[in-house]
Motif scaffolding. Structure first.
Motif, PDB file in Angstrom:
ATOM      1  N   ASP A   1       0.833  -1.211   0.000  1.00 55.79           N
ATOM      2  CA  ASP A   1       0.000   0.000   0.000  1.00 55.79           C
ATOM      3  C   ASP A   1       0.863   1.256   0.000  1.00 55.79           C
ATOM      4  O   ASP A   1       0.568   2.225  -0.699  1.00 55.79           O
ATOM      5  CB  ASP A   1      -0.923   0.023   1.234  1.00 55.79           C
ATOM      6  CG  ASP A   1      -2.007  -1.044   1.170  1.00 55.79           C
ATOM      7  OD1 ASP A   1      -2.250  -1.588   0.071  1.00 55.79           O
ATOM      8  OD2 ASP A   1      -2.607  -1.341   2.229  1.00 55.79           O
ATOM      9  N   LEU A   2       1.933   1.241   0.796  1.00 58.96           N
ATOM     10  CA  LEU A   2       2.809   2.409   0.902  1.00 58.96           C
ATOM     11  C   LEU A   2       3.478   2.718  -0.429  1.00 58.96           C
ATOM     12  O   LEU A   2       3.622   3.883  -0.806  1.00 58.96           O
ATOM     13  CB  LEU A   2       3.881   2.147   1.973  1.00 58.96           C
ATOM     14  CG  LEU A   2       4.783   3.317   2.341  1.00 58.96           C
ATOM     15  CD1 LEU A   2       4.001   4.451   2.987  1.00 58.96           C
ATOM     16  CD2 LEU A   2       5.906   2.861   3.279  1.00 58.96           C
ATOM     17  N   LYS A   3       3.870   1.670  -1.155  1.00 56.88           N
ATOM     18  CA  LYS A   3       4.574   1.849  -2.429  1.00 56.88           C
ATOM     19  C   LYS A   3       3.678   2.459  -3.499  1.00 56.88           C
ATOM     20  O   LYS A   3       4.130   3.272  -4.319  1.00 56.88           O
ATOM     21  CB  LYS A   3       5.120   0.503  -2.911  1.00 56.88           C
ATOM     22  CG  LYS A   3       6.131   0.621  -4.047  1.00 56.88           C
ATOM     23  CD  LYS A   3       6.708  -0.736  -4.359  1.00 56.88           C
ATOM     24  CE  LYS A   3       7.704  -0.670  -5.513  1.00 56.88           C
ATOM     25  NZ  LYS A   3       8.978  -0.046  -5.149  1.00 56.88           N
TER      26      LYS A   3
ATOM     27  N   MET B   1      22.862   9.626  -1.338  1.00 65.28           N
ATOM     28  CA  MET B   1      21.870   9.666  -2.411  1.00 65.28           C
ATOM     29  C   MET B   1      21.291   8.276  -2.675  1.00 65.28           C
ATOM     30  O   MET B   1      20.081   8.116  -2.851  1.00 65.28           O
ATOM     31  CB  MET B   1      22.530  10.220  -3.674  1.00 65.28           C
ATOM     32  CG  MET B   1      21.541  10.673  -4.726  1.00 65.28           C
ATOM     33  SD  MET B   1      22.394  11.697  -5.945  1.00 65.28           S
ATOM     34  CE  MET B   1      21.623  11.086  -7.415  1.00 65.28           C
ATOM     35  N   ARG B   2      22.161   7.268  -2.650  1.00 61.93           N
ATOM     36  CA  ARG B   2      21.684   5.893  -2.856  1.00 61.93           C
ATOM     37  C   ARG B   2      20.740   5.468  -1.744  1.00 61.93           C
ATOM     38  O   ARG B   2      19.741   4.781  -1.985  1.00 61.93           O
ATOM     39  CB  ARG B   2      22.879   4.925  -2.905  1.00 61.93           C
ATOM     40  CG  ARG B   2      23.484   4.795  -4.292  1.00 61.93           C
ATOM     41  CD  ARG B   2      24.488   3.656  -4.312  1.00 61.93           C
ATOM     42  NE  ARG B   2      25.736   4.099  -4.904  1.00 61.93           N
ATOM     43  CZ  ARG B   2      26.893   3.473  -4.778  1.00 61.93           C
ATOM     44  NH1 ARG B   2      26.977   2.386  -4.028  1.00 61.93           N
ATOM     45  NH2 ARG B   2      27.973   3.917  -5.363  1.00 61.93           N
ATOM     46  N   ALA B   3      21.053   5.869  -0.512  1.00 62.36           N
ATOM     47  CA  ALA B   3      20.189   5.521   0.620  1.00 62.36           C
ATOM     48  C   ALA B   3      18.815   6.183   0.472  1.00 62.36           C
ATOM     49  O   ALA B   3      17.788   5.548   0.726  1.00 62.36           O
ATOM     50  CB  ALA B   3      20.841   5.940   1.932  1.00 62.36           C
ATOM     51  N   TRP B   4      18.805   7.462   0.042  1.00 57.48           N
ATOM     52  CA  TRP B   4      17.512   8.132  -0.171  1.00 57.48           C
ATOM     53  C   TRP B   4      16.743   7.487  -1.327  1.00 57.48           C
ATOM     54  O   TRP B   4      15.513   7.396  -1.287  1.00 57.48           O
ATOM     55  CB  TRP B   4      17.710   9.626  -0.441  1.00 57.48           C
ATOM     56  CG  TRP B   4      17.995  10.437   0.785  1.00 57.48           C
ATOM     57  CD1 TRP B   4      19.077  11.232   1.024  1.00 57.48           C
ATOM     58  CD2 TRP B   4      17.171  10.545   1.958  1.00 57.48           C
ATOM     59  NE1 TRP B   4      18.993  11.809   2.262  1.00 57.48           N
ATOM     60  CE2 TRP B   4      17.832  11.420   2.852  1.00 57.48           C
ATOM     61  CE3 TRP B   4      15.947   9.999   2.340  1.00 57.48           C
ATOM     62  CZ2 TRP B   4      17.301  11.748   4.109  1.00 57.48           C
ATOM     63  CZ3 TRP B   4      15.429  10.314   3.591  1.00 57.48           C
ATOM     64  CH2 TRP B   4      16.098  11.175   4.455  1.00 57.48           C
ATOM     65  N   GLN B   5      17.464   7.027  -2.354  1.00 60.76           N
ATOM     66  CA  GLN B   5      16.789   6.340  -3.469  1.00 60.76           C
ATOM     67  C   GLN B   5      16.138   5.044  -2.987  1.00 60.76           C
ATOM     68  O   GLN B   5      15.008   4.718  -3.385  1.00 60.76           O
ATOM     69  CB  GLN B   5      17.800   6.050  -4.588  1.00 60.76           C
ATOM     70  CG  GLN B   5      18.167   7.288  -5.392  1.00 60.76           C
ATOM     71  CD  GLN B   5      19.372   7.063  -6.306  1.00 60.76           C
ATOM     72  OE1 GLN B   5      20.202   6.171  -6.069  1.00 60.76           O
ATOM     73  NE2 GLN B   5      19.485   7.865  -7.351  1.00 60.76           N
ATOM     74  N   GLN B   6      16.842   4.318  -2.125  1.00 58.23           N
ATOM     75  CA  GLN B   6      16.261   3.096  -1.544  1.00 58.23           C
ATOM     76  C   GLN B   6      15.020   3.434  -0.717  1.00 58.23           C
ATOM     77  O   GLN B   6      14.011   2.738  -0.777  1.00 58.23           O
ATOM     78  CB  GLN B   6      17.293   2.391  -0.652  1.00 58.23           C
ATOM     79  CG  GLN B   6      18.294   1.539  -1.399  1.00 58.23           C
ATOM     80  CD  GLN B   6      19.222   0.837  -0.418  1.00 58.23           C
ATOM     81  OE1 GLN B   6      20.323   1.305  -0.143  1.00 58.23           O
ATOM     82  NE2 GLN B   6      18.784  -0.285   0.118  1.00 58.23           N
ATOM     83  N   PHE B   7      15.140   4.509   0.065  1.00 50.88           N
ATOM     84  CA  PHE B   7      14.017   4.971   0.886  1.00 50.88           C
ATOM     85  C   PHE B   7      12.801   5.233  -0.004  1.00 50.88           C
ATOM     86  O   PHE B   7      11.688   4.759   0.270  1.00 50.88           O
ATOM     87  CB  PHE B   7      14.426   6.248   1.625  1.00 50.88           C
ATOM     88  CG  PHE B   7      13.349   6.852   2.496  1.00 50.88           C
ATOM     89  CD1 PHE B   7      13.417   6.746   3.878  1.00 50.88           C
ATOM     90  CD2 PHE B   7      12.270   7.541   1.942  1.00 50.88           C
ATOM     91  CE1 PHE B   7      12.426   7.308   4.689  1.00 50.88           C
ATOM     92  CE2 PHE B   7      11.285   8.098   2.733  1.00 50.88           C
ATOM     93  CZ  PHE B   7      11.358   7.976   4.113  1.00 50.88           C
ATOM     94  N   LEU B   8      13.005   5.978  -1.087  1.00 44.80           N
ATOM     95  CA  LEU B   8      11.887   6.378  -1.952  1.00 44.80           C
ATOM     96  C   LEU B   8      11.337   5.205  -2.766  1.00 44.80           C
ATOM     97  O   LEU B   8      10.184   5.240  -3.187  1.00 44.80           O
ATOM     98  CB  LEU B   8      12.312   7.525  -2.874  1.00 44.80           C
ATOM     99  CG  LEU B   8      12.447   8.875  -2.158  1.00 44.80           C
ATOM    100  CD1 LEU B   8      13.181   9.888  -3.033  1.00 44.80           C
ATOM    101  CD2 LEU B   8      11.073   9.408  -1.766  1.00 44.80           C
ATOM    102  N   ASP B   9      12.138   4.184  -2.960  1.00 42.70           N
ATOM    103  CA  ASP B   9      11.633   2.987  -3.624  1.00 42.70           C
ATOM    104  C   ASP B   9      10.603   2.286  -2.734  1.00 42.70           C
ATOM    105  O   ASP B   9       9.670   1.649  -3.219  1.00 42.70           O
ATOM    106  CB  ASP B   9      12.790   2.032  -3.940  1.00 42.70           C
ATOM    107  CG  ASP B   9      12.334   0.852  -4.794  1.00 42.70           C
ATOM    108  OD1 ASP B   9      11.670   1.091  -5.817  1.00 42.70           O
ATOM    109  OD2 ASP B   9      12.613  -0.300  -4.412  1.00 42.70           O
TER     110      ASP B   9
END
Length: 201
Positions: free
Chosen positions: A52-54, A169-177
Protein backbone atom coordinates in the motif's frame (compact mmCIF):
# COMPACT_ATOMS: atom_id res chain seq x y z
CA UNK A 1 28.02 3.71 38.39
CA UNK A 2 25.25 5.80 39.93
CA UNK A 3 22.72 4.33 42.38
CA UNK A 4 19.98 4.80 39.78
CA UNK A 5 21.90 2.82 37.14
CA UNK A 6 22.66 0.04 39.67
CA UNK A 7 18.93 -0.10 40.48
CA UNK A 8 17.98 -0.24 36.79
CA UNK A 9 20.60 -2.94 36.11
CA UNK A 10 19.18 -5.04 38.97
CA UNK A 11 15.64 -4.65 37.62
CA UNK A 12 16.80 -5.60 34.12
CA UNK A 13 18.52 -8.73 35.46
CA UNK A 14 15.30 -9.75 37.23
CA UNK A 15 13.25 -9.20 34.08
CA UNK A 16 15.74 -11.17 31.99
CA UNK A 17 15.52 -14.07 34.45
CA UNK A 18 11.73 -13.86 34.39
CA UNK A 19 11.64 -13.90 30.60
CA UNK A 20 14.02 -16.87 30.44
CA UNK A 21 12.14 -18.94 33.03
CA UNK A 22 10.07 -21.73 31.38
CA UNK A 23 7.45 -21.44 34.09
CA UNK A 24 6.89 -17.83 33.20
CA UNK A 25 6.80 -18.21 29.44
CA UNK A 26 3.11 -17.40 29.53
CA UNK A 27 3.82 -13.97 31.05
CA UNK A 28 5.95 -12.96 28.07
CA UNK A 29 3.20 -13.66 25.57
CA UNK A 30 1.41 -10.67 23.99
CA UNK A 31 -2.12 -9.80 25.00
CA UNK A 32 -4.83 -11.51 22.94
CA UNK A 33 -5.65 -9.62 19.77
CA UNK A 34 -8.91 -9.21 17.94
CA UNK A 35 -10.13 -11.96 15.64
CA UNK A 36 -9.42 -9.76 12.60
CA UNK A 37 -5.80 -9.20 13.66
CA UNK A 38 -5.30 -12.97 13.98
CA UNK A 39 -6.34 -13.59 10.38
CA UNK A 40 -2.82 -12.69 9.21
CA UNK A 41 0.69 -13.03 10.56
CA UNK A 42 2.74 -9.90 11.36
CA UNK A 43 4.80 -10.56 8.21
CA UNK A 44 1.67 -10.77 6.04
CA UNK A 45 0.33 -7.55 7.56
CA UNK A 46 3.64 -5.79 6.93
CA UNK A 47 3.87 -7.07 3.35
CA UNK A 48 0.35 -5.76 2.67
CA UNK A 49 1.11 -2.38 4.29
CA UNK A 50 4.36 -1.99 2.34
CA UNK A 51 2.50 -2.75 -0.90
CA UNK A 52 0.00 0.00 0.00
CA UNK A 53 2.81 2.41 0.90
CA UNK A 54 4.57 1.85 -2.43
CA UNK A 55 1.48 2.62 -4.53
CA UNK A 56 -0.01 5.43 -2.39
CA UNK A 57 0.65 8.84 -3.96
CA UNK A 58 -1.34 10.95 -1.49
CA UNK A 59 1.18 12.17 1.11
CA UNK A 60 -1.26 12.25 4.05
CA UNK A 61 -2.65 8.78 3.31
CA UNK A 62 0.86 7.38 2.85
CA UNK A 63 1.83 8.84 6.24
CA UNK A 64 -1.06 6.95 7.83
CA UNK A 65 0.18 3.71 6.23
CA UNK A 66 3.72 4.44 7.42
CA UNK A 67 2.40 4.99 10.97
CA UNK A 68 0.66 1.61 10.85
CA UNK A 69 3.94 0.00 9.76
CA UNK A 70 5.72 1.65 12.70
CA UNK A 71 3.06 0.26 15.05
CA UNK A 72 3.68 -3.24 13.68
CA UNK A 73 7.43 -2.82 14.25
CA UNK A 74 6.94 -1.57 17.81
CA UNK A 75 5.16 -4.73 19.01
CA UNK A 76 7.89 -7.22 19.87
CA UNK A 77 5.44 -10.02 20.66
CA UNK A 78 6.81 -10.11 24.22
CA UNK A 79 5.20 -8.27 27.13
CA UNK A 80 8.60 -8.05 28.86
CA UNK A 81 10.36 -6.50 25.86
CA UNK A 82 7.48 -4.12 25.21
CA UNK A 83 7.70 -2.95 28.84
CA UNK A 84 11.46 -2.43 28.56
CA UNK A 85 10.90 -0.34 25.42
CA UNK A 86 8.46 1.85 27.34
CA UNK A 87 11.06 2.30 30.08
CA UNK A 88 13.70 3.19 27.49
CA UNK A 89 11.37 5.78 25.94
CA UNK A 90 10.73 7.28 29.40
CA UNK A 91 14.46 7.44 30.16
CA UNK A 92 15.11 9.16 26.82
CA UNK A 93 12.28 11.63 27.47
CA UNK A 94 13.80 12.35 30.92
CA UNK A 95 17.23 12.90 29.29
CA UNK A 96 18.68 9.85 31.07
CA UNK A 97 20.40 8.51 27.97
CA UNK A 98 22.93 6.16 29.70
CA UNK A 99 20.05 4.44 31.52
CA UNK A 100 18.09 4.19 28.26
CA UNK A 101 21.15 2.62 26.62
CA UNK A 102 21.40 -0.01 29.40
CA UNK A 103 17.73 -0.88 28.88
CA UNK A 104 18.04 -1.10 25.08
CA UNK A 105 21.12 -3.33 25.45
CA UNK A 106 18.92 -5.67 27.50
CA UNK A 107 16.13 -5.49 24.89
CA UNK A 108 18.56 -6.60 22.19
CA UNK A 109 19.96 -9.38 24.40
CA UNK A 110 16.44 -10.70 25.06
CA UNK A 111 15.12 -10.24 21.50
CA UNK A 112 18.00 -10.08 18.97
CA UNK A 113 15.61 -10.27 15.99
CA UNK A 114 13.36 -7.46 17.25
CA UNK A 115 14.01 -4.75 14.67
CA UNK A 116 12.80 -1.81 16.74
CA UNK A 117 15.22 -2.59 19.58
CA UNK A 118 18.14 -2.11 17.20
CA UNK A 119 16.52 0.92 15.56
CA UNK A 120 15.85 2.68 18.86
CA UNK A 121 19.41 2.04 20.01
CA UNK A 122 20.76 3.34 16.68
CA UNK A 123 18.78 6.56 17.18
CA UNK A 124 20.02 6.88 20.77
CA UNK A 125 23.65 6.32 19.75
CA UNK A 126 23.19 9.06 17.13
CA UNK A 127 21.78 11.45 19.75
CA UNK A 128 24.75 10.67 22.00
CA UNK A 129 27.24 11.35 19.19
CA UNK A 130 28.22 7.67 18.82
CA UNK A 131 27.95 7.75 15.02
CA UNK A 132 29.96 4.60 14.31
CA UNK A 133 27.84 2.58 16.76
CA UNK A 134 24.68 4.13 15.35
CA UNK A 135 25.63 3.08 11.81
CA UNK A 136 26.48 -0.42 13.04
CA UNK A 137 23.02 -0.74 14.61
CA UNK A 138 21.38 0.62 11.45
CA UNK A 139 23.11 -2.13 9.47
CA UNK A 140 21.60 -4.69 11.88
CA UNK A 141 18.16 -3.11 11.43
CA UNK A 142 18.43 -3.38 7.65
CA UNK A 143 19.70 -6.96 7.85
CA UNK A 144 16.51 -7.88 9.74
CA UNK A 145 14.14 -5.60 7.79
CA UNK A 146 15.58 -4.16 4.53
CA UNK A 147 12.43 -2.04 4.09
CA UNK A 148 12.97 -0.08 7.32
CA UNK A 149 12.62 3.41 5.87
CA UNK A 150 13.43 5.04 9.22
CA UNK A 151 16.81 3.31 9.35
CA UNK A 152 17.49 4.25 5.71
CA UNK A 153 16.72 7.90 6.50
CA UNK A 154 19.11 7.76 9.46
CA UNK A 155 21.80 6.19 7.29
CA UNK A 156 21.35 8.81 4.56
CA UNK A 157 21.54 11.64 7.11
CA UNK A 158 24.78 10.34 8.62
CA UNK A 159 26.37 9.65 5.23
CA UNK A 160 25.49 13.16 4.08
CA UNK A 161 26.93 14.69 7.28
CA UNK A 162 30.15 12.71 6.64
CA UNK A 163 30.37 14.19 3.13
CA UNK A 164 29.58 10.87 1.44
CA UNK A 165 26.96 12.38 -0.83
CA UNK A 166 26.80 9.62 -3.45
CA UNK A 167 26.20 6.97 -0.80
CA UNK A 168 23.64 9.23 0.91
CA UNK A 169 21.87 9.67 -2.41
CA UNK A 170 21.68 5.89 -2.86
CA UNK A 171 20.19 5.52 0.62
CA UNK A 172 17.51 8.13 -0.17
CA UNK A 173 16.79 6.34 -3.47
CA UNK A 174 16.26 3.10 -1.54
CA UNK A 175 14.02 4.97 0.89
CA UNK A 176 11.89 6.38 -1.95
CA UNK A 177 11.63 2.99 -3.62
CA UNK A 178 9.86 1.84 -0.44
CA UNK A 179 8.08 5.09 0.49
CA UNK A 180 7.75 7.11 -2.76
CA UNK A 181 5.46 9.90 -1.53
CA UNK A 182 7.62 11.17 1.34
CA UNK A 183 8.25 14.83 0.47
CA UNK A 184 11.23 15.33 2.77
CA UNK A 185 13.05 12.39 1.21
CA UNK A 186 12.24 13.73 -2.27
CA UNK A 187 13.71 17.11 -1.30
CA UNK A 188 16.84 15.55 0.21
CA UNK A 189 17.41 13.46 -2.91
CA UNK A 190 16.89 16.49 -5.17
CA UNK A 191 19.34 18.62 -3.17
CA UNK A 192 21.99 15.91 -3.25
CA UNK A 193 21.49 15.37 -7.00
CA UNK A 194 21.95 19.13 -7.62
CA UNK A 195 25.02 19.26 -5.38
CA UNK A 196 26.64 16.31 -7.13
CA UNK A 197 25.77 17.68 -10.58
CA UNK A 198 27.33 21.01 -9.60
CA UNK A 199 30.51 19.37 -8.34
CA UNK A 200 30.96 17.59 -11.67
CA UNK A 201 30.74 20.73 -13.84
Amino acid sequence: MSAMRIFVTSILACLAALAASPGNAQAAEPAPQTETANLTTPKQRLDSLFADLKKERDEAKARQVADRIRMEWQDSGSATVNLLMQWADKAIADDKKPIALDILDQVIALAPNYVEGWNRRATLHYQMGNYRKSMSDINRVLAIEPRHFGALAGMATMLSAAGKDELAMRAWQQFLDIYPSDRKAQEQLGELAEKLAGSRT
